[in-house]
Write a protein that holds these residues in place. Structure first.
Motif, PDB file in Angstrom:
ATOM      1  N   ALA A 260     -24.486 -13.617 -50.572  1.00 42.47           N
ATOM      2  CA  ALA A 260     -23.053 -13.921 -50.551  1.00 42.47           C
ATOM      3  C   ALA A 260     -22.516 -14.121 -51.960  1.00 42.47           C
ATOM      4  O   ALA A 260     -21.399 -13.676 -52.290  1.00 42.47           O
ATOM      5  CB  ALA A 260     -22.808 -15.176 -49.708  1.00 42.47           C
ATOM      6  N   SER A 261     -23.318 -14.768 -52.816  1.00 41.40           N
ATOM      7  CA  SER A 261     -22.900 -15.015 -54.195  1.00 41.40           C
ATOM      8  C   SER A 261     -22.730 -13.704 -54.966  1.00 41.40           C
ATOM      9  O   SER A 261     -21.723 -13.498 -55.664  1.00 41.40           O
ATOM     10  CB  SER A 261     -23.920 -15.916 -54.897  1.00 41.40           C
ATOM     11  OG  SER A 261     -23.599 -16.065 -56.260  1.00 41.40           O
ATOM     12  N   ILE A 262     -23.721 -12.817 -54.842  1.00 39.15           N
ATOM     13  CA  ILE A 262     -23.650 -11.547 -55.566  1.00 39.15           C
ATOM     14  C   ILE A 262     -22.511 -10.684 -55.020  1.00 39.15           C
ATOM     15  O   ILE A 262     -21.806 -10.012 -55.781  1.00 39.15           O
ATOM     16  CB  ILE A 262     -24.996 -10.805 -55.472  1.00 39.15           C
ATOM     17  CG1 ILE A 262     -26.086 -11.603 -56.189  1.00 39.15           C
ATOM     18  CG2 ILE A 262     -24.889  -9.406 -56.089  1.00 39.15           C
ATOM     19  CD1 ILE A 262     -27.476 -10.993 -56.089  1.00 39.15           C
ATOM     20  N   LYS A 263     -22.306 -10.725 -53.714  1.00 39.11           N
ATOM     21  CA  LYS A 263     -21.205  -9.955 -53.131  1.00 39.11           C
ATOM     22  C   LYS A 263     -19.872 -10.444 -53.697  1.00 39.11           C
ATOM     23  O   LYS A 263     -18.973  -9.638 -53.998  1.00 39.11           O
ATOM     24  CB  LYS A 263     -21.211 -10.087 -51.607  1.00 39.11           C
ATOM     25  CG  LYS A 263     -20.102  -9.279 -50.930  1.00 39.11           C
ATOM     26  CD  LYS A 263     -20.173  -9.374 -49.421  1.00 39.11           C
ATOM     27  CE  LYS A 263     -19.056  -8.556 -48.780  1.00 39.11           C
ATOM     28  NZ  LYS A 263     -19.079  -8.640 -47.296  1.00 39.11           N
ATOM     29  N   GLY A 264     -19.761 -11.774 -53.891  1.00 36.77           N
ATOM     30  CA  GLY A 264     -18.546 -12.314 -54.484  1.00 36.77           C
ATOM     31  C   GLY A 264     -18.335 -11.801 -55.902  1.00 36.77           C
ATOM     32  O   GLY A 264     -17.197 -11.481 -56.299  1.00 36.77           O
ATOM     33  N   MET A 265     -19.413 -11.719 -56.681  1.00 40.05           N
ATOM     34  CA  MET A 265     -19.323 -11.173 -58.044  1.00 40.05           C
ATOM     35  C   MET A 265     -18.854  -9.723 -58.012  1.00 40.05           C
ATOM     36  O   MET A 265     -18.007  -9.304 -58.816  1.00 40.05           O
ATOM     37  CB  MET A 265     -20.682 -11.244 -58.741  1.00 40.05           C
ATOM     38  CG  MET A 265     -21.182 -12.636 -59.065  1.00 40.05           C
ATOM     39  SD  MET A 265     -22.725 -12.516 -60.002  1.00 40.05           S
ATOM     40  CE  MET A 265     -23.298 -14.219 -59.898  1.00 40.05           C
TER      41      MET A 265
ATOM     42  N   THR B  96     -21.775  -2.661 -48.738  1.00 37.27           N
ATOM     43  CA  THR B  96     -22.609  -2.780 -47.544  1.00 37.27           C
ATOM     44  C   THR B  96     -23.774  -3.695 -47.878  1.00 37.27           C
ATOM     45  O   THR B  96     -24.455  -3.479 -48.889  1.00 37.27           O
ATOM     46  CB  THR B  96     -23.137  -1.412 -47.089  1.00 37.27           C
ATOM     47  OG1 THR B  96     -22.034  -0.530 -46.852  1.00 37.27           O
ATOM     48  CG2 THR B  96     -23.970  -1.548 -45.822  1.00 37.27           C
ATOM     49  N   THR B  97     -23.995  -4.710 -47.070  1.00 37.45           N
ATOM     50  CA  THR B  97     -25.077  -5.661 -47.355  1.00 37.45           C
ATOM     51  C   THR B  97     -26.147  -5.610 -46.268  1.00 37.45           C
ATOM     52  O   THR B  97     -25.828  -5.536 -45.074  1.00 37.45           O
ATOM     53  CB  THR B  97     -24.544  -7.098 -47.474  1.00 37.45           C
ATOM     54  OG1 THR B  97     -23.976  -7.496 -46.220  1.00 37.45           O
ATOM     55  CG2 THR B  97     -23.497  -7.207 -48.567  1.00 37.45           C
ATOM     56  N   VAL B  98     -27.417  -5.637 -46.687  1.00 34.35           N
ATOM     57  CA  VAL B  98     -28.548  -5.706 -45.764  1.00 34.35           C
ATOM     58  C   VAL B  98     -29.575  -6.660 -46.354  1.00 34.35           C
ATOM     59  O   VAL B  98     -29.514  -6.999 -47.545  1.00 34.35           O
ATOM     60  CB  VAL B  98     -29.199  -4.322 -45.527  1.00 34.35           C
ATOM     61  CG1 VAL B  98     -28.254  -3.393 -44.808  1.00 34.35           C
ATOM     62  CG2 VAL B  98     -29.661  -3.708 -46.841  1.00 34.35           C
TER      63      VAL B  98
END
Length: 538
Positions: free
Chosen positions: A24-29, A39-41
């Motif tokens: 979640a943190s990296i997706k926010g970055m 897309t996250t897995v």
């Protein structure tokens, strides 16, 4: 921002991270940088499914993905299956430094390694640099994807001559391109020139590999052994040293290197394959079978499960079934059928289905389903999809058992002429396997002639049980050979009806329907039939 936000908005990114809060943190970055299509897995298995159907511009993957394959193994599999877009940038992240392979950039390599923790500024900087480099090398990788090495060299020349931050990578690529096209002396010269300027570990390993490929084995060994002391290239040095010893047919020394390699990388398929097969090459099939069974137990249903484990085990047990006593035959046959059926459905694909099919056909033959086995053989022969040494021999054995000597000889000739695609550890394993299989097949054909001759001599001497034993052994490997069938039927006709021979006699009668009979064969059969007990016709 190095690139405009609009640039990132137009790109698709796959984020692979097993820790939900970190994901979640990296997706926010990434969203802060400007990415919309994220897309996250959580693992490589999910990522592989997406990579099969979606085109990504960026893949950002944590090195450790919990149980299963790590990000580097995931990347390697993507590259081998050509699932990566030529322009796709792959960046790996980890909380601690990781060793990455120093050879193999020709097949693609991760564009960057980012040490955690990192800021969105650092992340954007690395993403932008990776993209810029990909753009510079796009035409190079396009040529390499098509195995057009001359074009790749022409595209690399100006990048090398520019003498900027990407020139060193271009130099590494050039050396590997020269190796890939077989210009080993030119590659060796280039590696030596680099080493004169700076002692790069990748150049030293490349120098050793090029020396090996020109078959200066003594010099290659002297170059490789010191590299075992360097942590960053020790696994690759062990692998190439094993390759060197295999090239010299020194199996014992090769195995020692591979045992050490597996301590560092226990999921190395080629290393496991060589060790398991080495038992077979040394005439110890039971030990080989145990090793394959151990791999199946260890990796079954995991990301490291491989179809080769099941195929190899099936072949060993099939050979043992063919050579088993009549009293053990049905038990052994069931065990072999179960070994192949044990392979998980997820491992069945376009590459493995033909191998599975030819093994099933060989088993059908032993079960008396000759028509189905023949139909399967004709279909596989028409499709011409079998290319791996053991599978080529499977086709040769199947044709031989069906009495199709012409096609059997054609497949055996193909096996004799087999040349590995790459002169690496896998290639050496395939070469040695092909040589062993050819030798094994020629020996078997000699044995069949000896069994048949000994059987007829025993029959003439009145030793019918011994004659039946010898002829049965030959018949198991060549059930559709008319002369052999008639010899067997003639021998059992000299005994009263025997229930233990009923199944074998019926199989022989069925096989006669699919064998080529001359006029003399037909006449002999007509004379034999009245002499056979009625039980064998039920």
């Amino acid at each position: 921002m190095i690139f405009q936000t609009s640039f990132y908005k137009s790109k698709n990114l796959l984020l692979i991270e097993d820790c939900e809060p970190v994901r979640a943190s990296i997706k926010g970055m990434l969203q802060q940088i400007g990415f919309d299509n994220i897309t996250t897995v959580s693992d490589a298995a999910q990522a592989m499914q997406l990579a099969n159907k979606d085109n990504f511009d960026f893949i950002l993957a944590d090195f450790d993905l919990g149980a299963g394959k790590n990000a580097l193994q995931f990347f390697t599999e993507l590259s081998q299956q050509a699932l990566l877009r030529i322009g796709c940038c792959v960046l790996l992240t980890s909380a601690e430094p990781r060793r990455l392979p120093v050879l193999g950039v020709i097949h693609g390599a991760p564009d960057a390694f980012i040490l955690k923790p990192f800021s969105y500024v650092e992340l954007e900087k690395r993403l932008a640099k990776a993209w810029s480099n990909r753009v510079k090398f796009r035409k190079v990788y396009q040529a390499l994807r098509q195995h057009n090495y001359k074009t790749a060299q022409l595209e690399l020349d100006p990048i090398i001559n520019a003498k900027n931050s990407t020139s060193l990578l271009a130099l590494r690529l050039m050396a590997e391109v020269l190796v890939a096209e077989g210009s080993y002396s030119a590659a060796l010269k280039l590696y030596e020139q680099v080493i004169q300027q700076r002692d790069f570990s990748w150049a030293r390993l490349g120098q050793a590999v090029a020396t090996l490929q020109i078959e200066d084995f003594a010099a290659a060994e002297l170059l490789l052994i010191p590299l075992l002391e360097l942590d960053d290239i020790r696994p690759e040095a062990l692998e190439w040293l094993a390759c060197l010893y295999l090239r010299q047919n020194n199996i014992e020394l090769a195995i020692k290197q591979l045992v050490e390699l597996l301590k560092l990388d226990n999921s190395h398929l080629a290393a496991h394959s060589v060790i398991a097969s080495s038992w077979l090459w040394q005439g110890q099939p039971d030990e080989s079978s145990k090793y394959w069974q151990k791999l199946i137990q260890q990796y079954r249903f995991s990301a490291f499960d491989q179809p080769d484990y099941y195929f190899a085990l099936t072949r060993i047990q099939l050979e043992q079934t063919l050579r088993s006593k009549q009293s053990d035959f049905l038990t052994m046959l069931k065990k072999t059928v179960d070994a192949l059926a044990m392979m998980p459905q997820k491992l069945i694909n376009e590459q493995t289905e033909p191998v599975t099919a030819v093994l099933r056909a060989r088993l059908m033959l032993l079960q008396g389903n000759i028509a189905q086995a023949k139909q399967q053989f004709l279909q596989l022969s028409a499709e011409k999809v079998v290319a791996e040494p053991a599978a080529i021999l499977d086709m040769a054995r199947l044709a031989f058992a069906l009495g199709d000597i012409k096609n059997s000889e054609a497949y055996l000739s193909q096996l004799k002429q087999f040349t590995p695609q790459k002169p690496d550890l896998t290639g050496e394993y395939q070469r040695l396997s092909a040589e062993f299989l050819v030798k094994q097949e020629l020996q078997l054909r000699t044995e069949i002639r000896q069994w048949n001759q000994a059987g007829m001599e025993q029959a003439q001497a009145g030793n019918i049980p011994q004659a039946i034993s010898q002829l049965r052994q030959a018949f198991m490997f060549m059930p559709c050979n008319t002369a052999l069938i008639l010899n067997f039927l003639q021998t059992i006709s000299q005994l009263p009806a025997d229930r233990t021979l009923k199944a074998l006699a019926k199989l022989a009668m069925v096989a006669l329907e699919f064998s080529n009979k001359t006029a003399a064969n037909q006449q002999r059969l007509e004379q034999l039939l009245p002499q056979l007990p009625e039980m064998y016709f039920d």
